[in-house]
Motif scaffolding. Structure first.
Motif, short mmCIF file in Angstrom:
data_model
loop_
_atom_site.label_atom_id
_atom_site.label_comp_id
_atom_site.label_asym_id
_atom_site.label_seq_id
_atom_site.Cartn_x
_atom_site.Cartn_y
_atom_site.Cartn_z
N ALA A 124 -24.78 -4.61 16.89
CA ALA A 124 -25.65 -4.80 18.05
C ALA A 124 -26.52 -3.57 18.26
O ALA A 124 -26.37 -2.56 17.58
N PRO B 178 -27.14 -8.77 20.28
CA PRO B 178 -26.77 -8.91 18.87
C PRO B 178 -27.94 -8.60 17.94
O PRO B 178 -29.09 -8.94 18.22
N ASP C 261 -20.22 -8.05 17.14
CA ASP C 261 -21.31 -8.06 18.11
C ASP C 261 -22.59 -8.67 17.56
O ASP C 261 -23.50 -8.98 18.32
#
Length: 452
Positions: free
Chosen positions: A117, A262, A303
């Motif tokens: 992320a 993300p 993530d």
């Protein structure tokens, strides 16, 4: 079977661990020189600060992850400093760049994308000035370079990372001049019961907050950042408190961050459909609880699929690998599958409460002053994007064509979410209706090599 794992953060390490246990030797690609991800980023050789100083309460988890990473490198086709800049899932090919040189393609039968992320920011006047970075960037400076972004930085945003970074800077000898949280205390209090799904993490967060406040670091909750001031370099942060009073805090650097988003460009290029998450207020690729996507052979974890944090990423990485093994008819540890599914369900409840406790300040993005530089790559202001809405531009990709927002070096990774809020407010529609910028290869800038 040729399996590729993209990313060597918590999700990637645990995915490779399960694949290796099943007798596979996956191709393991990592963009950085070493693994660990951002939260457990390793410092360079000879770095003086130890695990406890770098990772705090997560020192033990960081040691275990680093040990697993090192043990697995020799059992996989380990490829650090390698960027996957495009994916062609139906051909089973990744296009890669290693140490700045185009290396052609990597074939695969199945791929687990653990792409991590990045910080989500709300542009404010002065945010492009030297000395302004993201909260994640401020952490990387400490972990990977052993330096602070300033002697008296102001940290601005909301979410656990804001408080963690502030405490880390305090312990590193660079106490923040101000910690400005845009979320008011009442909002956090209302969400607190839901965070009991992970009581240890909740208690740790409360300890961080209490320690920071006891230290004497100025803290403002429910406040609004107005502008970063200075003549070429950061000199002060102008802000408004919860009561509406304006203040100016002198500082020599600013870190901004309102949670994470993300890094899902590869999932987008792979053809994975996206859905709007109203709680995280962003677009996430579709996948089931085990990490399977609607695209055959493509799995997502960590993530890069949806924000869950480092602990969830480890669980999700292992689960995606086990799903892949099961789908290919290979033995998988069913007891571990049951354990992981139970943990992931519990953590999902905790994450829901956490997102409600620290919401993205959509109202700040929507009300961005016309003169604020929204897209720094193409020097597009919020006012210019609002003008595009009248052209008309009913959604983000049309607005991109008319204004060039998101057409620069970052391809909308930074400006895309706040730009969608600005456009939606100008159109008077929900932000989900404004859509998202579609991914384009290369996912990050690559060199043009003569003859390549």
């Amino acid at each position: 079977m040729r399996v590729v794992v993209v990313g060597a953060g918590p999700a990637g390490v645990r995915a490779v661990e399960q694949l290796v246990r099943a007798g596979l030797a996956p191709v393991w690609i990592e963009e950085a020189p070493d693994g660990g991800g951002r939260i457990y980023q390793r410092p360079p050789a000879g770095f003086a600060r130890g695990h406890r100083a770098l990772y705090g309460a997560d020192a033990g988890r960081a040691r275990r992850l680093h040990a697993a990473l090192d043990a697995l490198k020799g059992r996989a086709d380990w490829r650090p400093e390698t960027l996957v800049w495009n994916i062609r899932p139906h051909a089973g090919m990744l296009q890669v760049l290693t140490r700045g040189a185009i290396q052609g393609e990597v074939a695969f039968d199945a791929a687990i994308l653990c792409t991590g992320a990045m910080d989500r920011v709300v542009p404010i006047p002065g945010w492009t000035m030297p000395g302004v970075t993201t909260l994640g960037g401020s952490q990387i400076a400490l972990k990977a370079q052993g330096v602070a972004i300033g002697a008296r930085p102001a940290l601005v945003g909301t979410g656990p990372l804001l408080w963690l970074a502030a405490l880390q800077y305090l312990k590193a000898g660079a106490p923040p001049a101000l910690v400005l949280d845009t979320t008011d205390f009442a909002t956090k209090l209302r969400a607190a019961p839901g965070m009991l799904w992970n009581a240890p993490t909740l208690l740790r967060g409360l300890r961080y907050t209490a320690a920071l406040k006891r230290s004497g670091v100025p803290v403002a909750e429910g406040a609004t950042p107005l502008a970063i001031e200075g003549n070429g370099t950061v000199a002060a942060l102008r802000w408004r408190d919860a009561a509406g009073r304006e203040a100016v805090t002198e500082c020599d650097a600013v870190a901004l961050g309102w949670g994470l988003k993300p890094e899902a460009q590869l999932a987008d290029l792979a053809g994975v459909p996206f859905a709007f998450d109203a709680v995280q207020r962003g677009w996430v690729p579709r996948r089931d609880a085990a990490g399977r996507t609607p695209v055959a052979g493509i799995y997502l974890a960590g993530d890069g699929a949806a924000i869950g944090g480092a602990e969830v990423a480890e669980l999700a990485g292992a689960r995606a690998a086990l799903a892949l093994l099961a789908d290919r008819g290979l033995p998988a540890d069913l007891a571990l599958v049951t354990h992981l599914d139970r943990r992931l369900r519990t953590e999902a409840r905790f994450r829901l409460a956490l997102e409600r406790a620290f919401p993205f300040p959509a109202h700040l993005a929507a009300a961005m002053p016309d003169g604020t530089l929204l897209c720094r790559c193409e020097a597009i202001t919020a006012g210019e994007l609002r003008a595009a809405a009248l052209s008309p531009a009913p959604e983000m990709n049309r607005a991109k064509a008319l204004s060039r927002v998101g057409m620069g070096r970052c391809q909308g990774r930074v400006c895309g979410p706040p730009a969608a809020e600005v456009l939606a407010a100008a159109l008077g529609v929900p932000v989900a209706q404004a859509g998202r910028l579609r991914g384009q290869p290369p996912v990050k800038p690559i060199p043009l090599v003569q003859g390549a």
